[in-house]
Design an enzyme around this catalytic site. Structure first.
Site, PDB file in Angstrom:
ATOM      1  N   HIS A  86       0.849  -1.191   0.000  1.00  0.00           N
ATOM      2  CA  HIS A  86       0.000   0.000   0.000  1.00  0.00           C
ATOM      3  C   HIS A  86       0.887   1.244   0.000  1.00  0.00           C
ATOM      4  CE1 HIS A  86      -3.520  -2.452   0.848  1.00  0.00           C
ATOM      5  NE2 HIS A  86      -2.836  -3.030   1.816  1.00  0.00           N
ATOM      6  N   ARG A 131      18.098  -2.703  16.355  1.00  0.00           N
ATOM      7  CA  ARG A 131      19.326  -1.937  16.630  1.00  0.00           C
ATOM      8  C   ARG A 131      20.470  -2.906  16.887  1.00  0.00           C
ATOM      9  NH1 ARG A 131      15.198   0.875  19.120  1.00  0.00           N
ATOM     10  NH2 ARG A 131      15.060   3.105  18.626  1.00  0.00           N
TER      11      ARG A 131
END
Length: 262
Positions: free
Chosen positions: A157, A226
């Site tokens: 989308h 991370r």
């Protein structure tokens, strides 16, 4: 009928208590399992099960999947399920690729003529993974991809609210190839977003959401993912100081020899 069930379940009447007692006895009923009888039965069942699954894999599941592949190498193996492949694209497999369990491959041809999925030699992909290819996804050699991993080069989308409201597809710029380099380990339920490159030798922890490139030989975790560790051994600070001290002493020795010679 409801009144009868309630009566049998809660009444103190002798009939109701007798029915509850019989039900309890039936639910708790077990049979002895003498080993001379049950062990051969178990072995016969397991042999029949293995023969059935072997036939299903070799005669049904693998031929079905290979018929979708534009190219595949030696030793490509699937599990005992038929993979779910939607759309049309090119699947290019190296040697000894293992596609275990049931995997969902989705190809979206609105972005290019032949969306391409490449998987390198000796890579294994676990059950429940979902791979969405709008343009290109490349998975290197010797990769280990655990179950329920989600890899996509298109979100499906547009990010623009007005375009999404109008039901438009993502823009071409939002469909970005994914590259997973050699010897990468993707933990269970991790997710690799469009445009990401996961560097060689890296590990993506279970459940991590990777939205930016991962340097080689790095462990990432979390949402968003991370860096939490390095997989390359670095000299300890004490060792660095000792090496520097030794180097300084050697330099001083060479200077003193040079001064005496002059």
């Amino acid at each position: 009928m409801k009144n009868l069930v309630r009566f049998l379940a809660s009444s103190d009447h002798d009939v109701a208590r007798a029915v509850r007692h019989v039900r309890q006895q039936v639910r708790g009923f077990t049979l002895p399992a003498p080993r001379p009888i049950v062990v051969p039965m178990r072995m016969a069942f397991e042999a029949a099960r293995e023969a059935y699954y072997f036939g299903a894999r070799v005669l049904v599941c693998e031929p079905h999947f290979k018929s979708h592949c534009a190219q595949y190498g030696k030793g490509v193996r699937t599990g005992n399920f038929i993979h779910y492949i939607q759309g049309q694209g090119d699947i290019l497999l190296g040697d000894n690729v293992v596609l275990d369990g049931k995997i969902n491959f989705v190809f979206a041809r609105r972005f290019c003529d032949r969306p391409t999925l490449r998987i390198g030699d000796n890579t294994g992909i676990g059950h429940g993974c979902r791979i969405i290819v709008g343009k290109s996804i490349t998975i290197g050699k010797h990769c280990r991809i655990a179950g329920s991993v989600f890899i996509l080069d298109s979100s499906g989308h547009p990010s623009d609210p007005e375009a999404r409201k109008r039901g438009l597809p993502p823009s071409d710029a939002e469909v970005r190839p994914v590259v997973i380099e050699d010897n990468v380990w993707l933990g269970a339920r991790s997710m690799i977003f469009p445009g990401v490159t996961v560097g060689e030798g890296s590990v993506v922890a279970a459940g991590a959401i990777v939205m930016a490139d991962v340097p080689p030989y790095t462990v990432v975790a979390g949402n968003p993912a991370r860096r939490v560790a390095s997989l390359r051994t670095e000299p300890a600070p004490e060792a660095n100081r000792a090496d520097a001290k030794k180097q300084g002493a050697d330099d001083a020795g060479r200077r003193s020899v040079s001064d005496s010679a002059s």
